[in-house]
Every structure is written in structure tokens, then in C-alpha cells.
Design a protein around this motif. Structure first.
Motif, PDB file in Angstrom:
ATOM      1  N   PHE A 168       0.688 -53.392   9.607  1.00 37.82           N
ATOM      2  CA  PHE A 168       1.451 -52.227   8.781  1.00 37.82           C
ATOM      3  C   PHE A 168       1.257 -52.184   7.278  1.00 37.82           C
ATOM      4  N   GLY A 169       0.717 -53.776   6.723  1.00 38.41           N
ATOM      5  CA  GLY A 169       0.542 -53.533   5.448  1.00 38.41           C
ATOM      6  C   GLY A 169       1.893 -54.255   4.950  1.00 38.41           C
ATOM      7  N   THR A 170       3.075 -54.288   5.424  1.00 36.34           N
ATOM      8  CA  THR A 170       4.321 -54.650   5.062  1.00 36.34           C
ATOM      9  C   THR A 170       4.963 -55.164   6.056  1.00 36.34           C
ATOM     10  N   ALA A 171       5.590 -56.247   6.120  1.00 32.76           N
ATOM     11  CA  ALA A 171       6.414 -56.790   7.324  1.00 32.76           C
ATOM     12  C   ALA A 171       7.841 -56.826   7.052  1.00 32.76           C
ATOM     13  N   VAL A 172       8.413 -56.743   8.106  1.00 31.14           N
ATOM     14  CA  VAL A 172       9.963 -56.891   8.049  1.00 31.14           C
ATOM     15  C   VAL A 172      10.438 -58.195   7.753  1.00 31.14           C
ATOM     16  N   VAL A 173      10.266 -59.066   8.705  1.00 32.98           N
ATOM     17  CA  VAL A 173      10.670 -60.531   8.717  1.00 32.98           C
ATOM     18  C   VAL A 173       9.555 -61.385   8.773  1.00 32.98           C
ATOM     19  N   LEU A 188       1.019 -45.237  11.457  1.00 37.41           N
ATOM     20  CA  LEU A 188       0.570 -44.771  10.333  1.00 37.41           C
ATOM     21  C   LEU A 188       1.894 -44.443   9.475  1.00 37.41           C
ATOM     22  N   TRP A 189       2.979 -43.676  10.280  1.00 34.59           N
ATOM     23  CA  TRP A 189       4.269 -43.381   9.646  1.00 34.59           C
ATOM     24  C   TRP A 189       4.785 -44.985   9.409  1.00 34.59           C
ATOM     25  N   ALA A 190       4.741 -45.631  10.339  1.00 35.02           N
ATOM     26  CA  ALA A 190       5.723 -46.868  10.037  1.00 35.02           C
ATOM     27  C   ALA A 190       5.241 -47.650   8.789  1.00 35.02           C
ATOM     28  N   ARG A 191       3.685 -47.401   8.641  1.00 35.90           N
ATOM     29  CA  ARG A 191       3.311 -48.151   7.403  1.00 35.90           C
ATOM     30  C   ARG A 191       3.743 -47.384   6.107  1.00 35.90           C
ATOM     31  N   TRP A 192       3.833 -46.193   6.159  1.00 37.04           N
ATOM     32  CA  TRP A 192       4.323 -45.555   5.122  1.00 37.04           C
ATOM     33  C   TRP A 192       5.606 -45.718   4.843  1.00 37.04           C
ATOM     34  N   LEU A 193       6.490 -45.736   5.770  1.00 37.26           N
ATOM     35  CA  LEU A 193       7.989 -45.842   5.889  1.00 37.26           C
ATOM     36  C   LEU A 193       8.202 -47.387   5.050  1.00 37.26           C
ATOM     37  N   THR A 202       0.428 -58.600  11.157  1.00 33.31           N
ATOM     38  CA  THR A 202       1.269 -57.715  11.033  1.00 33.31           C
ATOM     39  C   THR A 202       1.100 -57.131   9.457  1.00 33.31           C
ATOM     40  N   LEU A 203       0.347 -57.640   8.570  1.00 37.12           N
ATOM     41  CA  LEU A 203       0.056 -57.382   7.354  1.00 37.12           C
ATOM     42  C   LEU A 203      -1.408 -56.877   7.353  1.00 37.12           C
ATOM     43  N   GLU A 204      -2.343 -57.754   7.618  1.00 38.99           N
ATOM     44  CA  GLU A 204      -3.552 -57.430   7.274  1.00 38.99           C
ATOM     45  C   GLU A 204      -4.250 -58.348   8.691  1.00 38.99           C
ATOM     46  N   PRO A 205      -5.331 -57.742   9.331  1.00 38.25           N
ATOM     47  CA  PRO A 205      -6.311 -58.421  10.100  1.00 38.25           C
ATOM     48  C   PRO A 205      -6.889 -59.598   9.417  1.00 38.25           C
ATOM     49  N   ILE A 206      -7.265 -60.702  10.312  1.00 33.78           N
ATOM     50  CA  ILE A 206      -7.964 -61.758  10.040  1.00 33.78           C
ATOM     51  C   ILE A 206      -9.363 -61.171   9.682  1.00 33.78           C
ATOM     52  N   GLU A 207     -10.035 -61.829   8.621  1.00 34.91           N
ATOM     53  CA  GLU A 207     -11.399 -61.735   8.296  1.00 34.91           C
ATOM     54  C   GLU A 207     -12.407 -62.792   9.089  1.00 34.91           C
ATOM     55  N   ASP A 208     -13.031 -62.188   9.987  1.00 26.07           N
ATOM     56  CA  ASP A 208     -13.987 -63.124  10.849  1.00 26.07           C
ATOM     57  C   ASP A 208     -14.765 -63.980  10.179  1.00 26.07           C
TER      58      ASP A 208
END
Length: 516
Positions: A13-18, A475-480, A43-49
Motif C-alpha cells: 500500500f506504500g503506507t501501513a497502519v501499524v 489502489l483506493w486503499a493506497r490513496w486513502l 505492506t510498504l514495498e515489495p522486496i527487491e530480489d
């Protein structure tokens, strides 16, 4: 040797709650000789293999919900020559599965706080052991998290743990089996010190990430007092007094702080405890309601809860004490009927719970429900070669949302009725109505935004079967989430000192926090 601590997630989501606390605890447990771990929260960003190199150590923490993604990461990391170490609740329950499907060199069962340095030393020597038993660490040995490693502005809430374990034995919960029924409380001074550190960094919203913040009930004390041997009563009294000592210390922290925790319904019978929570800035709590009927509560071994109008009164007690409830309800119990859904939605609104989550019964490993399901299931469907009783090994896009058959409703009916309750409870009109306890238009709009964010992240992405709908919801959750993050940001308080001014609670002198 670089050390990675990875929190797997299928959706970023780019941003996480907890904050995922376990990562920061294991970072604190990492000896300086091994350097500072790199923390990857997907939950922020995927790992870079491509960043993974031979000889690195990849620590992956999993629960059943993210095991599939964790196994994919483990396979990737081992293929790149790294040492793969798994831990967490699911790894504790299925260490052999983790080695088979996650390509693990080593599995840590139980608490990892104290055994983690040994794991790293063995990897550094090129000789990791297949299994490390972390056991259940005593409360005084819990590591405080390394919050200095937090990425700035990515989390809305921080998390601090004050107790592990839960004395209950709910059929759908594994906590009492994995973490034990004996509460293991941390030293109050260490808890407050960690909270002060977080407020210095600008966090004023903090989750007290406990299995059960209310480990001793009034009925527990009364039952123990009836025994001829008073040792149990003395033990429970000590645990309860430590809870009050902690809340007295939290009370002295800055007034802008907001705490959130998880408790059982029985706290509604304890006005002294609720009053202490309110003074301690504990503004809300997740309360496991589970079912609105007496038959449903009995089915999940939770008949210490009230049902019907009695349940409404209990939930309203929390609101009257200014402790706002996130009510958790389960659909799909064998006692449920089509009428249960409307009755649940109506009760949640009448009880004035601020938030609610409506989840479908999912037999989780380590629980009584799972054991019964696995034992009694007949004609178990096979999906991609995997029996449904091992549903977490099925790719998410192929995985059903309902796992055990219901005597009255089909899987699609259960899912669609559950989604309808989410839609009804989080309809704008009702959310706006529930926001009336707040003063000021900005606060009420913030409540609406948070409600919509919660619904997007926990309903649409978790219940929808259409992958396109899941992606739109994400996508909506990421924006919110990006917008809502601003509501939780606060100016740092670098001058905040740890409590020191004396205060008397239960015969003890308790310090108070100040700002220099």
C-alpha cells in the motif's frame, strides 16, 4: 553477511497502519558484531530480489495469512545463495512444511528474542541448524524494539507490547496454545521508556499489541478467593496491580497521546479498570464479540460473552467510559442462519461501536476449530494438487474465501452476505452518524476517512473473489492511506523525559513524565 528481516505481503500500500513490531524487536536482538539488519515490510514495498547476495541471512516472519508469499520469498532467497530462516506463529506450528515449501535452512519456533543471536552466529559460521526452539520468553526478557530504524512517515501507528499470552481458550484462536494461558507481563519501566522514545520521534498514536490487555477479570479473582489455597489469588492480584501501575504511568504521558489495545468483553463489568484505561489515554480497543447469539457463542467456547440486548448494554458500557470499540464479528458459524447477518449489522449499530470488522469463519492452524475440521472433513476438495485443509499453500488467486461447508448456506451466499454487512455498516450515512461523538467538522471528516480506509483495506481486499476488484480496492486503499497518514503525524517531542515525579498507586510510588 547482510541480514534482512522480511515481513511478507501480497499487497503493498506504500503506507501501513501499524508497525510490524517483530522486525524491530529482532533488530534489537541482533548483536552489533553482525551489523544493523535491513528491514523489508512488503505492506510498504515489495522486496527487491536483486539485492539478495550469497551468504546473506534472510529472516522471514510468517502467520498463516502470509505464509504463501513468505514461501515464495524463501525460495527466491535460497536460489540466490542466502541463508533462509523462518519464524512466527505459522513456522512454529509447521516447521517441516516451512523447510519443504519455503526452502528454509532453519526454523525458529516460539519466541525469537533470545535465540536469534545463536541463529546468526551459526549462519555466519556456515552451519545453521534445522530447528531452534525459542520457547516462551519471560516478560522481563522481552527486547524493546529498535525504533531508531523506522522509516520516516510510512506508518500511522507504532506498536508496543506489554503482555503475551491469554488465559482464555476460544476455539477459533491459537494464541492460548502458542503463547500460553499464563500472562507474561513486561516491566512497566521498560514499556514506558519505549513509548517515550516513540513520542520523541513524533508518534502519538500507539497500539498496545497485546494478546489480551485485560488478563485478570473480577470473576477470576472471585473464583481464586474461594479457594482454601490463596496463592492463586495472590498471583492474580499481582498481575492486576501491575496493569493498574502501567495505566497510572501512561496517564502521566502527554495528553495528546492515543493508545489502542485488545481486550475481552468482560472488561465491561469492571468500571474501575475502564476508568483507568480512559485516564491512561487508551481511547479504543478491539473487542472480540464473535457472535450475537447465545448458540454462536457457545459454539466458539466464548459463552462468557453476552448475547442480544445484554451484548448491546455491555458494548455501550465501553462507549459510556469513552473507550471506543472495534467490534469483531464472525460469520459462518454452524449456528448462523440468513437472519444472523441483518441481526449482527443492526446490533453493531445499536451498540454504538465505532468500528467493526466482519470476518468469515476461517479455521486457523493451532486452533480447536482447525483440528476438528481437519479431523472430520470428508471429500476434501483438491485445488492445484493441494487439499483445502492446507489452503494457505494454494495460490491466492485460486484460493476460495470460504473453507468449511455450512449446514444452511453455500460458500457464495456466506461471502456475499458478509460483504453486504460491510457495505451496510460502512455506508456514508451511518459512518457520519457514528462520528457525532466528535466535536468539530475536521475531526468528523477524519473519522469518515479512517472508516473508509479500514473498509477498503480489510473488507474489499480480503473478501472479494474477483482479482480486478481486489486490485481496485488496493489502489483506493493506497490513496486513502497516503491521505490519512497526515492525520496521524505529529510534531516530535525530543525533550520528553521518562516519568520521574512520584505518584502513589496501590502503595507504590510511580513517576510521571515531563517535557523539558
Amino acid at each position: 553477511m547482510r541480514i534482512y528481516l522480511v515481513n511478507p505481503s501480497d499487497v503493498s500500500f506504500g503506507t501501513a497502519v501499524v508497525t510490524p513490531r517483530w522486525q524491530y524487536v529482532l533488530a534489537a536482538a541482533t548483536p552489533a558484531r553482525h551489523g544493523t539488519p535491513l528491514l523489508i515490510d512488503e505492506t510498504l514495498e515489495p522486496i527487491e530480489d536483486d539485492a539478495i547476495q550469497p551468504g546473506d541471512v534472510i529472516g522471514i516472519g510468517i502467520h498463516t495469512g502470509n505464509a504463501w508469499r513468505g514461501y515464495r520469498i524463501g525460495q527466491m532467497a535460497r536460489a540466490r545463495g542466502a541463508y533462509v530462516v523462518f519464524g512466527g506463529v505459522h513456522a512454529t506450528l509447521f516447521p517441516d512444511e516451512v523447510r519443504e515449501h519455503g526452502a528454509a535452512h532453519a526454523v525458529v519456533t516460539g519466541d525469537g528474542d533470545l535465540v536469534w543471536p545463536t541463529v546468526l552466529d551459526d549462519c555466519d559460521a556456515g552451519n545453521p541448524q534445522p530447528l531452534y526452539n525459542g520457547g516462551r520468553v519471560d516478560g522481563d526478557s522481552f527486547y524493546p524494539a529498535r525504533w531508531d530504524l523506522l522509516p520516516r512517515g510510512r506508518y500511522m501507528w507504532a506498536s508496543v507490547q506489554t503482555v503475551r499470552g491469554c488465559p482464555k481458550h476460544c476455539s477459533f484462536c491459537s494464541v492460548w496454545r502458542t503463547d500460553g494461558q499464563k500472562p507474561r507481563q513486561r516491566d512497566v519501566n521498560l514499556v514506558v521508556r519505549e513509548i517515550v522514545q516513540l513520542r520523541r520521534q513524533g508518534f502519538r498514536f500507539i497500539v498496545l499489541a497485546d494478546d489480551n490487555f485485560y488478563p485478570v477479570t473480577l470473576s477470576d479473582l472471585a473464583a481464586a478467593d474461594r479457594r482454601a489455597d490463596k496463592s492463586r489469588h495472590a498471583e492474580l492480584t499481582r498481575i492486576r496491580e501491575e496493569r493498574f501501575e502501567l495505566m497510572a504511568r501512561l496517564e502521566q504521558l502527554p495528553d495528546d497521546m492515543v493508545f489502542y489495545t485488545q481486550i475481552t468483553m468482560e472488561a465491561a463489568e469492571d468500571p474501575t479498570f475502564l476508568a483507568a484505561m480512559r485516564r491512561a489515554h487508551i481511547r479504543g480497543a478491539l473487542v472480540g464479540v464473535e457472535s450475537v447469539t447465545a448458540e454462536g457463542l457457545k459454539a466458539v467456547f466464548k459463552d462468557f460473552n453476552e448475547a442480544g440486548d445484554g451484548l448491546v448494554r455491555r458494548l455501550q458500557t465501553f462507549r459510556d467510559a469513552d473507550v471506543h470499540v472495534l467490534g469483531s464479528f464472525i460469520f459462518g458459524l454452524p449456528t448462523d442462519t440468513p437472519d444472523t447477518f441483518a441481526a449482527t449489522a443492526d446490533l453493531a449499530q445499536r451498540a454504538r461501536v465505532s468500528f467493526a470488522q466482519f470476518v468469515m469463519l476461517q479455521p486457523l492452524p493451532g486452533t480447536i476449530d482447525f483440528a476438528n475440521w481437519e479431523r472430520d472433513a470428508t471429500d476434501v476438495p483438491i485445488i492445484d494438487g493441494v487439499p483445502l485443509t492446507r489452503y494457505w499453500l494454494i495460490p491466492p488467486e485460486r484460493r476460495p474465501r470460504v473453507y468449511s461447508p455450512h449446514p444452511r448456506m453455500t460458500a457464495d451466499e456466506l461471502r456475499s452476505r458478509t460483504q453486504d454487512v460491510w457495505d451496510q455498516f460502512y455506508a456514508f450515512r451511518l459512518v457520519w452518524q457514528r462520528s457525532r461523538f466528535l466535536k468539530g467538522i475536521h475531526a468528523r471528516l477524519a473519522f469518515v476517512l479512517i472508516s473508509k480506509l479500514y473498509r477498503q483495506m480489510y473488507a474489499n481486499t480480503g473478501i472479494a473473489t474477483d482479482s480486478a476488484r481486489v486490485q481496485r480496492a488496493a489502489l483506493w486503499a493506497r490513496w486513502l492511506a497516503r491521505f490519512a497518514r497526515r492525520l496521524f503525524t505529529s510534531a516530535p517531542m525530543p525533550g520528553l523525559r521518562e516519568p520521574y515525579r512520584p505518584r502513589r498507586v496501590s502503595g507504590k510510588r510511580i513517576p510521571v513524565a515531563t517535557v523539558s
